[in-house]
Every structure is written in structure tokens, then in C-alpha cells.
Write a protein that holds these residues in place. Structure first.
Motif, PDB file in Angstrom:
ATOM      1  N   LEU A 239      -4.735   6.289  -1.382  1.00  0.00           N
ATOM      2  CA  LEU A 239      -4.677   6.875  -1.908  1.00  0.00           C
ATOM      3  C   LEU A 239      -3.986   8.284  -1.260  1.00  0.00           C
ATOM      4  O   LEU A 239      -2.960   9.135  -2.774  1.00  0.00           O
TER       5      LEU A 239
ATOM      6  N   PHE B 140      -7.672   5.497 -10.408  1.00  0.00           N
ATOM      7  CA  PHE B 140      -6.940   6.393  -9.393  1.00  0.00           C
ATOM      8  C   PHE B 140      -5.960   7.244 -10.304  1.00  0.00           C
ATOM      9  O   PHE B 140      -5.636   7.905 -11.200  1.00  0.00           O
ATOM     10  N   GLN B 141      -5.299   6.274 -10.665  1.00  0.00           N
ATOM     11  CA  GLN B 141      -4.428   5.806 -12.453  1.00  0.00           C
ATOM     12  C   GLN B 141      -4.846   6.121 -13.032  1.00  0.00           C
ATOM     13  O   GLN B 141      -4.309   6.972 -14.483  1.00  0.00           O
TER      14      GLN B 141
ATOM     15  N   LEU C  76      -0.906   8.001  -2.658  1.00  0.00           N
ATOM     16  CA  LEU C  76      -0.291   8.203  -3.766  1.00  0.00           C
ATOM     17  C   LEU C  76      -0.302   9.296  -4.180  1.00  0.00           C
ATOM     18  O   LEU C  76       0.589   9.838  -5.276  1.00  0.00           O
TER      19      LEU C  76
ATOM     20  N   PHE D 254       2.794   3.166  -8.516  1.00  0.00           N
ATOM     21  CA  PHE D 254       1.231   2.694  -8.510  1.00  0.00           C
ATOM     22  C   PHE D 254       1.558   1.368  -9.399  1.00  0.00           C
ATOM     23  O   PHE D 254       0.924   0.029  -9.068  1.00  0.00           O
TER      24      PHE D 254
ATOM     25  N   ARG E 243       0.494  -1.672  -7.445  1.00  0.00           N
ATOM     26  CA  ARG E 243      -0.479  -2.582  -8.394  1.00  0.00           C
ATOM     27  C   ARG E 243      -0.602  -4.494  -8.291  1.00  0.00           C
ATOM     28  O   ARG E 243      -1.040  -5.387  -7.571  1.00  0.00           O
TER      29      ARG E 243
ATOM     30  N   SER F 102      -7.045   1.495  -9.363  1.00  0.00           N
ATOM     31  CA  SER F 102      -6.689   1.755 -10.763  1.00  0.00           C
ATOM     32  C   SER F 102      -6.934   2.753 -11.564  1.00  0.00           C
ATOM     33  O   SER F 102      -6.540   3.378 -12.247  1.00  0.00           O
TER      34      SER F 102
ATOM     35  N   GLN G  97      -5.443  10.096 -13.024  1.00  0.00           N
ATOM     36  CA  GLN G  97      -4.013  10.452 -13.176  1.00  0.00           C
ATOM     37  C   GLN G  97      -3.549  10.591 -14.126  1.00  0.00           C
ATOM     38  O   GLN G  97      -3.094  11.575 -14.642  1.00  0.00           O
ATOM     39  N   LEU G  98      -3.396   9.291 -15.496  1.00  0.00           N
ATOM     40  CA  LEU G  98      -3.216   9.407 -16.741  1.00  0.00           C
ATOM     41  C   LEU G  98      -4.219  10.652 -17.871  1.00  0.00           C
ATOM     42  O   LEU G  98      -4.403  10.090 -18.998  1.00  0.00           O
TER      43      LEU G  98
ATOM     44  N   LEU H   5       3.046   6.618 -10.977  1.00  0.00           N
ATOM     45  CA  LEU H   5       2.496   5.806 -11.923  1.00  0.00           C
ATOM     46  C   LEU H   5       3.552   4.567 -12.110  1.00  0.00           C
ATOM     47  O   LEU H   5       3.692   3.302 -11.766  1.00  0.00           O
TER      48      LEU H   5
END
Lengths: 191, 300
Positions: free
Chosen positions: B91, A68-69, B94, B109, B113, A66, A72-73, B106
């Protein structure tokens, strides 16, 4: 002495300026650095909810995926430590609820199970020291959930502002919870 | 409320005005007092044995708790190496996708997730299986040139020409249904025939000429038994002749998912999303296998 900048705790690997142009590989690298730093504290915190190690480890993996996300955002890098613990806290609550539902166990039973997992004192340890530990832990387990979390998050090095953010309570409430729970621990300690 | 305010006194503790409250002592010990109050507290502590004694008591109990916390939990912590390697691999996967297309990462992901969370026993497989989505997204060829060996291995196993639909043409479409709706009749009775007009429309969309149309079955991406609709966005030409991942294998997955949804072991929305995202990855996940079960037993 602390200042308001406490709320903006950053880490060398994730300095705000460097992050703006960071690509996915750099972000993955940052996430790994944070994993190295916080995996054990997060795992301890997740375990303190009385969930099995396997589930706690899944939660930690989930937290960093999470993260990482999140990075990333290009979302806020302020107080990443608080963010990481907040995600872990929410996932651990969810997992505990799911486990209880699945196994039909009550919170008290989970707590008892956790107590049983406590390792017995090793031979070199003073008996009185082990007794003290058991006494303190018994007080901690009897505390309200928020107070337990405050103590455990503080024990993992979080500042009050970060704890407030993790638990969604005010700064004053963190301070009061810690003072109140320490007063109980002191009383038990003095017996 | 500001830290150190008098209105933060604890009910448990009653102290004379001239001394520091236990809360103030704790704030001072934790470095949480504003600078001016911290300096005042230090000055008071230097002068007052009583407050210093209570401070020592607090510190002693903190030490005791911190030690108990660690001694109880540390022995339960598995070595970091395994989880570290696993996270690094996930990672890397990704990140390599994100290098190609950030928004697709995303999307992918979100899929991995959710599955990792809901099926913790299959979490590792689910996260890696996310890479197979690349084929559905039409970026498999790009990735195979990429430096990640992990990605290349995963996609080469999963990919067969046409085995998964073009996601831009067939993202999947569902109708509003309840569990009761989809479970009220056996899975096979829910599946209907696609009209000829719609079949031809799908063939045209995929650029398949009439002469080759017999090589394909027009299949629902999300099966009607899972709430999928007879909509062009949910239909694609599935090759009969795919040696491994063909229509028969997908039928088995649909039936299995239908049973799981009706047994309450999988959310309907999760089943829909997984099969729409990449049905081959979904098959591997739900059957806990890398290849079709029937293939292993010689039935296909």
C-alpha cells in the motif's frame, strides 16, 4: 433495534465525510485499519471454502488491495464490510474452482480434506463437546453452499442485509436459509 | 419481501398462529425485526415459556455452531504480523505513486493485481515489481526523490537508461491472434525484420540521430511470437549496450513466455500485458530472479 441504516454500516476510520478529500496515504491508512479489523474473519471465511491457507491469505491481500483501488476511485463507502466480504467470497469461489480444476478434485474430496484438517480435540476438552462439534460441522458441510455461507457470514457478525449483498440473494432468502439450516442443526444437536 | 412477513414461513417449521415461528425467533434474536414487530416479539416472549424455550434452543445451537466454526478454523490462521507488513509495504508503494499521478496508480495497480492473482507463488514479487513500471512511465526520477525507501531501491535496480521504452511512445500493439496462431510455429520463425522506413521513424520519434542508430536494435515491445505487430506503437530503440537488461535478455524472456503460453501455463493476454507493462519486471517474475540468468552464469 435495527433500522435501514444497517445497510450503510460505516466505520470510525472511514467516516464518509472524512473520506471525500482523503489522499492516497490516508486511504492506505484506512485500509490498514480495516485489515486489522477484518483479516481474521475474512481468512476464516475464505478457509471455509476448503482452500489452502496460502491461497486464502493471498485472497485477503487481494481484497485489501482492491479496497485501496475502490476507495481511490471514490466509490461508495456504504457497507464496506459487506463489500469486503463480497470480494473475498468471489475470489474464494474462483480459487476453489481453479484448485479443483488443477488437482482434478471434486468438491466432496475438498470437503473431506477440510474435515481432515480439523484439529483433534485437546485433552482438556470434554469428549461430549468435541462430539457435538463434529456433529454440528457434519451437518454444516452437508448444507447447500448458500446456506453454509449464510451461517458462516452470520457467525462473522454480518447483518442480513450484508449477507444478502455478499451472496447476491434477497433478504428473505437469507432469513429462510438461516432458519432452515439452524433447524437442521437443532435436530442434529438434539440427537 | 419484508422480514417478518407471514409468507416467509419455513417449510420445515409449522407453528400455531399464536406463537412466534422459529424464523421470527431468529430474526428477533439477530435484531433483524422492524421495531414494532420486535417489541411485539419481546412482549410475547415475556409471556410465553414455550417460545422462550425454543428461543433458548436456537441460541444454544447458534452458540454451538459459532464455537465449532471458530475452533475449526482459528488454529489454521497464521499470525497476522507477516501479512500485515506485506500489505503495508504494498500500500505504501501504491500510495506513493498515487501521490504523483492517480490514474497511473490504477494502471499499475491493475497490472500487479492481475499478476498477483494468477501467479500466487510470485505474488509478492509481482506486486513489488509494479514499482519498476514507474521507470517506463517516466516518473522514476520524481520517485527517487520521494521518501519511500522501498520505491527507491526497486527502481534503482530495474532502471537502466533506455532499457525499457517510453510508454507514451511505445505502449505496445497487438494483432488479433489465437493461441493456435502463435504456437503453430517456433518462436524464432515468427520474428520478422522491421522495414527501414519504420526504423527511421522510430529513431526520429525517440530523438536518436543517425550517427548513433547503430547502438540500438529496433525491437518489438510485444514480440510477434506473442501477437505483437510491426506498428510504431510496438517498436522502440533498445540499446545493445545496456550492461544488464539488454536485447539478449529480452529475447530470452520472449522465448520463455512463448513456451509458457503454448504450454497453457500463462494466458496470452497476460503475457502481452506483462511484457508491455515492464518487460524487466516480467523477466523477474517469470524467471523468478532479480537479475538475468545468463548474466549469473557468465553468458552475457
Amino acid at each position: 433495534m435495527p433500522t435501514d441504516s444497517m445497510n450503510e454500516l460505516t466505520f470510525p476510520a472511514v467516516a464518509a465525510g472524512a473520506a471525500i478529500s482523503a489522499g492516497p496515504s490516508e486511504i492506505a491508512c484506512e485500509v490498514m485499519n480495516l485489515f486489522d479489523q477484518f483479516r481474521n474473519p475474512l481468512l476464516r471465511y475464505a478457509l471455509s471454502f476448503g482452500i489452502p491457507v496460502h491461497d486464502a491469505e493471498e485472497i485477503v491481500q487481494e481484497v485489501f488491495l482492491s479496497l485501496f483501488q475502490h476507495l481511490q476511485l471514490r466509490r461508495s463507502r456504504k457497507n464496506l464490510r459487506g463489500w469486503i466480504f463480497r470480494v473475498a467470497h468471489n475470489l474464494a469461489l474462483k480459487q476453489r474452482y481453479a484448485n479443483q480444476k488443477m488437482l482434478g478434485r471434486t468438491a466432496n474430496e475438498c470437503m473431506a480434506a477440510q474435515n481432515q484438517m480439523d484439529p483433534s480435540p485437546n485433552a482438556e476438552e470434554q469428549f461430549s463437546s468435541a462430539q457435538r462439534r463434529e456433529r454440528l460441522l457434519a451437518v454444516v458441510y452437508a448444507l447447500p453452499a448458500t446456506e453454509q455461507s449464510c451461517l458462516r457470514l452470520r457467525a462473522e457478525g454480518l447483518h442480513y442485509r450484508e449477507i444478502a449483498g455478499v451472496l447476491g440473494i434477497s433478504l428473505g432468502a437469507v432469513s429462510m436459509a438461516l432458519t432452515r439450516s439452524l433447524a437442521r442443526l437443532i435436530r442434529a444437536d438434539g440427537r | 419481501m419484508k422480514l417478518g412477513d407471514k409468507n416467509m414461513r419455513s417449510d420445515d417449521l409449522h407453528l400455531s398462529d399464536s406463537h412466534l415461528s422459529n424464523e421470527q425467533l431468529l430474526l428477533a434474536a439477530d435484531g433483524e425485526l422492524p421495531a414494532r414487530q420486535a417489541a411485539e416479539a419481546q412482549a410475547h416472549l415475556a409471556a410465553c415459556w414455550d417460545c422462550r424455550a425454543r428461543m433458548a434452543e436456537i441460541e444454544g445451537t447458534i452458540t454451538g455452531f459459532a464455537r465449532a466454526h471458530r475452533q475449526t478454523l482459528d488454529p489454521q490462521l497464521p499470525p497476522i504480523a507477516g501479512p500485515r507488513a506485506r500489505l503495508r509495504a504494498e500500500l505504501a508503494g501504491l500510495a506513493s505513486i498515487a501521490e504523483i499521478s492517480p490514474w497511473r496508480t490504477l494502471l499499475q495497480f491493475a497490472s500487479s493485481r492481475l499478476t498477483a492473482w494468477q501467479f500466487s507463488s510470485a505474488a509478492r514479487a509481482a506486486a513489488f515489481a509494479g514499482l519498476a513500471l514507474l521507470t517506463a512511465l517516466g516518473v522514476g526520477r520524481v520517485l527517487s526523490r520521494h521518501s519511500s525507501p522501498h520505491a527507491a531501491n526497486s527502481t534503482s535496480v530495474a532502471f537502466e537508461r533506455g532499457a525499457v521504452p517510453d510508454r507514451s511512445l511505445t505502449p505496445g500493439a497487438t494483432r488479433r491472434v489465437t493461441i493456435g496462431d502463435v504456437c503453430s510455429m517456433p518462436h524464432e520463425e515468427v520474428v520478422g525484420e522491421v522495414s527501414t522506413a519504420l526504423r527511421q521513424q522510430v529513431f526520429r520519434e525517440y530523438g536518436i540521430v543517425d550517427g548513433r542508430s547503430n547502438d540500438y536494435e529496433i525491437d518489438y515491445l510485444i514480440a510477434p511470437g506473442l501477437g505483437g505487430t510491426e506498428d510504431i506503437h510496438n517498436l522502440w530503440p533498445e540499446p545493445y549496450l545496456s550492461p544488464t537488461w539488454n536485447a539478449h535478455v529480452k529475447d530470452a524472456l520472449e522465448e520463455h513466455l512463448h513456451e509458457m503460453v503454448c504450454a497453457g501455463t500463462v494466458d496470452l493476454s497476460t503475457a502481452q500485458r506483462d511484457i508491455a507493462t515492464n518487460w524487466i519486471a516480467a523477466y523477474k517474475k517469470y524467471f523468478h530472479t532479480d537479475r538475468p540468468l545468463a548474466l549469473s552464469s557468465g553468458l552475457i
